[in-house]
Scaffold this active site. Structure first.
Site, PDB file in Angstrom:
ATOM      1  N   HIS A   9       0.740  -1.195   0.155  1.00 28.72           N
ATOM      2  CA  HIS A   9       0.091  -0.081  -0.570  1.00 28.72           C
ATOM      3  C   HIS A   9       0.797   1.650   0.617  1.00 28.72           C
ATOM      4  O   HIS A   9       2.259   1.510   0.232  1.00 28.72           O
ATOM      5  CB  HIS A   9      -0.218  -0.444   0.867  1.00 28.72           C
ATOM      6  CG  HIS A   9      -0.332  -0.022   2.337  1.00 28.72           C
ATOM      7  ND1 HIS A   9       0.425   1.007   3.395  1.00 28.72           N
ATOM      8  CD2 HIS A   9       0.054  -1.283   3.055  1.00 28.72           C
ATOM      9  CE1 HIS A   9       0.946   0.992   4.241  1.00 28.72           C
ATOM     10  NE2 HIS A   9       0.613  -0.769   4.327  1.00 28.72           N
ATOM     11  N   GLU A  84      -1.820  -6.239   7.622  1.00 28.64           N
ATOM     12  CA  GLU A  84      -0.258  -5.893   7.914  1.00 28.64           C
ATOM     13  C   GLU A  84      -0.598  -6.934   8.860  1.00 28.64           C
ATOM     14  O   GLU A  84      -1.119  -7.333   9.589  1.00 28.64           O
ATOM     15  CB  GLU A  84      -0.278  -3.963   8.799  1.00 28.64           C
ATOM     16  CG  GLU A  84       0.816  -4.362   9.082  1.00 28.64           C
ATOM     17  CD  GLU A  84       1.703  -3.915   8.915  1.00 28.64           C
ATOM     18  OE1 GLU A  84       2.615  -5.281   8.551  1.00 28.64           O
ATOM     19  OE2 GLU A  84       2.985  -3.568   8.440  1.00 28.64           O
TER      20      GLU A  84
END
Length: 187
Positions: A9, A84
């Protein structure tokens, strides 16, 4: 052969501010938006058939920007296994301040393979959720599939380990650069 393009990202507010994000839902900075647009430009000629994103806004926003205008009708799949790493009690704390307070534990918590931060996940634990994701999607690929995976730095580590045959130490120390695309061919 199928092709897989994995990218991190774009920069978030927490990345910019050096804050442990983990499962926090932080969005992209203006620089992160530009990074996503750069990825989009690099991948615009790929005939993507499937795209995967995590359940975090930074992954979804990046993938939206990457696909926008180039890839209409692409199947987008949200999979929380590629989000994450959970930093547990460190979530929301400034990395520099944590390192100053406790440099020995900071190094272990931040980059060791199998030592989790208090209440969080180790890189090994992230690998234990990411590898089943790969094992689920890889057998379904057809020879002309083109897959985009928008993930986070720590969930990319086990993917790179799988495709590049890296060691635990290598995946723990390598940085997965914002805006970089990792590409692999699979049979």
């Amino acid at each position: 052969m199928a092709k897989i393009f994995i990218f991190r990202h774009g920069e978030t507010v927490d990345n910019r501010d050096h804050t442990f994000s983990g499962f926090r839902n932080t969005d992209l900075t203006p620089e992160g938006i530009e990074e996503a647009k750069t990825i989009a430009e690099k991948l615009k000629n790929e005939k993507v058939t499937k795209a995967y994103q995590s359940d975090l806004i930074r992954s979804q926003h990046t993938l939206q920007l990457v696909l926008n205008g180039y890839h209409e009708g692409v199947q987008i799949i949200t999979d929380p296994r590629i989000k994450e790493r959970d930093y547990g009690n460190l979530t929301g704390q400034n990395k520099d301040e944590v390192e100053k307070k406790d440099p020995t534990h900071y190094k272990l918590w931040h980059r060791s393979y199998d030592v989790p931060p208090p209440g969080g996940e180790s890189i090994k634990m992230v690998e234990e959720r990411v590898l089943p994701f790969l094992n689920d999607i890889l057998p379904t690929l057809k020879k002309d599939d083109v897959v985009f995976i928008c993930a986070s730095g720590n969930s990319i580590r086990p993917m790179r380990k799988y495709f590049e045959h890296l060691s635990n130490e290598e995946i723990s120390t390598y940085e997965n650069i914002l805006g970089k695309i990792y590409s692999y061919s699979v049979q």
